[in-house]
Structure formats: structure tokens, C-alpha cells
Design a protein around this motif. Structure first.
Motif, PDB file in Angstrom:
ATOM      1  N   ALA A  16      37.494  16.522  36.254  1.00 60.93           N
ATOM      2  CA  ALA A  16      37.857  17.451  37.328  1.00 60.93           C
ATOM      3  C   ALA A  16      38.631  18.635  36.752  1.00 60.93           C
ATOM      4  O   ALA A  16      39.217  18.558  35.672  1.00 60.93           O
ATOM      5  N   ALA A  17      38.623  19.736  37.487  1.00 58.11           N
ATOM      6  CA  ALA A  17      39.379  20.933  37.124  1.00 58.11           C
ATOM      7  C   ALA A  17      40.077  21.441  38.377  1.00 58.11           C
ATOM      8  O   ALA A  17      39.646  21.156  39.493  1.00 58.11           O
ATOM      9  N   THR A  18      41.138  22.210  38.180  1.00 54.51           N
ATOM     10  CA  THR A  18      41.844  22.805  39.315  1.00 54.51           C
ATOM     11  C   THR A  18      41.620  24.303  39.308  1.00 54.51           C
ATOM     12  O   THR A  18      41.955  24.986  38.339  1.00 54.51           O
ATOM     13  N   ILE A  19      41.021  24.801  40.383  1.00 60.50           N
ATOM     14  CA  ILE A  19      40.808  26.238  40.554  1.00 60.50           C
ATOM     15  C   ILE A  19      42.056  26.785  41.236  1.00 60.50           C
ATOM     16  O   ILE A  19      42.420  26.343  42.324  1.00 60.50           O
ATOM     17  N   THR A  20      42.713  27.744  40.578  1.00 58.67           N
ATOM     18  CA  THR A  20      43.957  28.293  41.112  1.00 58.67           C
ATOM     19  C   THR A  20      43.777  29.673  41.726  1.00 58.67           C
ATOM     20  O   THR A  20      44.666  30.150  42.416  1.00 58.67           O
ATOM     21  N   GLY A  21      42.659  30.320  41.466  1.00 67.37           N
ATOM     22  CA  GLY A  21      42.425  31.645  42.026  1.00 67.37           C
ATOM     23  C   GLY A  21      40.999  32.085  41.761  1.00 67.37           C
ATOM     24  O   GLY A  21      40.265  31.450  40.998  1.00 67.37           O
ATOM     25  N   TRP A  22      40.611  33.176  42.371  1.00 71.12           N
ATOM     26  CA  TRP A  22      39.281  33.731  42.166  1.00 71.12           C
ATOM     27  C   TRP A  22      39.345  35.225  42.418  1.00 71.12           C
ATOM     28  O   TRP A  22      40.302  35.737  42.998  1.00 71.12           O
ATOM     29  N   GLY A  23      38.332  35.942  41.974  1.00 71.02           N
ATOM     30  CA  GLY A  23      38.294  37.378  42.208  1.00 71.02           C
ATOM     31  C   GLY A  23      37.106  38.007  41.526  1.00 71.02           C
ATOM     32  O   GLY A  23      36.154  37.330  41.133  1.00 71.02           O
ATOM     33  N   LEU A  24      37.202  39.320  41.373  1.00 70.50           N
ATOM     34  CA  LEU A  24      36.133  40.106  40.770  1.00 70.50           C
ATOM     35  C   LEU A  24      36.732  41.004  39.697  1.00 70.50           C
ATOM     36  O   LEU A  24      37.747  41.657  39.933  1.00 70.50           O
ATOM     37  N   LEU A  25      36.107  41.033  38.536  1.00 64.56           N
ATOM     38  CA  LEU A  25      36.582  41.824  37.407  1.00 64.56           C
ATOM     39  C   LEU A  25      35.756  43.101  37.324  1.00 64.56           C
ATOM     40  O   LEU A  25      34.523  43.058  37.266  1.00 64.56           O
ATOM     41  N   LEU A  26      36.453  44.234  37.319  1.00 65.77           N
ATOM     42  CA  LEU A  26      35.796  45.526  37.202  1.00 65.77           C
ATOM     43  C   LEU A  26      35.668  45.895  35.724  1.00 65.77           C
ATOM     44  O   LEU A  26      36.422  45.390  34.886  1.00 65.77           O
ATOM     45  N   PRO A  27      34.744  46.788  35.376  1.00 64.19           N
ATOM     46  CA  PRO A  27      34.557  47.126  33.967  1.00 64.19           C
ATOM     47  C   PRO A  27      35.773  47.799  33.326  1.00 64.19           C
ATOM     48  O   PRO A  27      35.912  47.783  32.115  1.00 64.19           O
ATOM     49  N   ASN A  28      36.671  48.370  34.122  1.00 63.18           N
ATOM     50  CA  ASN A  28      37.871  48.999  33.578  1.00 63.18           C
ATOM     51  C   ASN A  28      39.024  47.999  33.449  1.00 63.18           C
ATOM     52  O   ASN A  28      40.181  48.390  33.362  1.00 63.18           O
ATOM     53  N   SER A  29      38.703  46.692  33.461  1.00 58.90           N
ATOM     54  CA  SER A  29      39.650  45.576  33.318  1.00 58.90           C
ATOM     55  C   SER A  29      40.559  45.384  34.531  1.00 58.90           C
ATOM     56  O   SER A  29      41.478  44.585  34.486  1.00 58.90           O
ATOM     57  N   MET A  30      40.321  46.113  35.588  1.00 56.22           N
ATOM     58  CA  MET A  30      41.058  45.887  36.836  1.00 56.22           C
ATOM     59  C   MET A  30      40.391  44.711  37.550  1.00 56.22           C
ATOM     60  O   MET A  30      39.216  44.440  37.359  1.00 56.22           O
ATOM     61  N   THR A  31      41.176  44.011  38.360  1.00 54.78           N
ATOM     62  CA  THR A  31      40.614  42.897  39.116  1.00 54.78           C
ATOM     63  C   THR A  31      40.796  43.123  40.609  1.00 54.78           C
ATOM     64  O   THR A  31      41.758  43.747  41.038  1.00 54.78           O
TER      65      THR A  31
END
Length: 143
Positions: free
Chosen positions: A63-78
Motif C-alpha cells: 500500500a501507499a499513502t497519497i498525500t496530495g495531487w495536482g498538475l505540473l506546468l512546464p515552467n515548474s509551477m504547480t
């Protein structure tokens, strides 16, 4: 001649066995794969708004624990947002069991607005999940 054939067969079997042991060892922990795709929720007989789904699949044995999620932009911003409150969406942190999957959603309009503000195309965005003890696991670009 017979000894050489037997030696070659033994070496081949040993190499295959060693390869299998390496693959098994790599798969003993959690192996998280991330994918993003379009989704239109169907709740109570009504088709909902267009969303982007970020799905984490645990292909490993632990098992693993997911602590967050999102989207990564090409300029390293999330882009990190609260998931749309749809049936079946898991709260974070979420324990992802072996061979299980979980999904989180963002309205496509919100994603489009954020990409326009940053001057990037949606096709350049990569979904990710944060896994406890492993860090950020990236999926393929949306385009």
C-alpha cells in the motif's frame, strides 16, 4: 560436447531466474502510475460538467499513502486544487492499497483558466500525485 550444452542451459536458467528475482524485488513495494483523462460525471441520471480526472493506480504489492495531487506546468509551477466533490472521490491523505486506484477531479474550465493565466497549453500539463516516502510521481502530458 554434452557438458557444454548442459553448462549453457544452466547459465540460461540462472540468468532468467536472476532477472525474475530483480523484477520481483522491484515490485515488492508500491508502484504508483499516474494518468490524466477527461471525465464527465454521471450522477443521479444527470451528466455533469467536463472535468479532468487525475487517477493514481498502485501496481505494486504494498500500500501507499497519497498525500496530495495536482498538475505540473512546464515552467515548474504547480496547480493544486481541492478535488470536485463527486461521489467516490477520496479525502486526502488516502491509503491506496495494492492493485487499487483512486481519482480526483478538477473542472476543465478551472484548468483552462489557470493555463491561460500562465500562458501554457493544456497539452503541456502533467498530472501528479504526492506519495508519502516517495515524493512526486508524474504522469504523462495531457496532450
Amino acid at each position: 560436447m554434452t557438458a557444454i550444452v548442459i553448462s549453457i542451459c544452466a547459465l540460461t536458467v540462472s540468468a532468467v531466474s536472476l532477472g525474475w528475482q530483480v523484477v520481483s524485488w522491484l515490485r515488492t513495494g508500491p508502484v504508483i502510475k499516474v494518468k490524466g483523462h477527461s471525465a464527465m460525471p454521471y450522477v443521479g441520471g444527470v451528466v455533469g460538467d467536463h472535468h479532468l480526472s487525475v487517477t493514481a493506480v498502485n501496481e505494486g504489492r504494498a500500500a501507499a499513502t497519497i498525500t496530495g495531487w495536482g498538475l505540473l506546468l512546464p515552467n515548474s509551477m504547480t496547480i493544486v486544487v481541492q478535488s470536485a466533490r463527486l461521489p467516490g472521490v477520496h479525502d486526502l491523505p488516502h491509503r491506496l492499497e495494492s492493485h487499487a486506484e483512486a481519482s480526483w477531479y478538477i473542472l476543465h474550465d478551472e484548468l483552462d483558466r489557470a493555463c491561460q493565466q500562465q500562458g501554457v497549453a493544456i497539452s503541456q500539463v502533467r498530472p501528479f500525485v504526492d506519495v508519502a516516502g516517495q515524493g512526486k510521481v508524474l504522469g504523462k502530458r495531457l496532450g
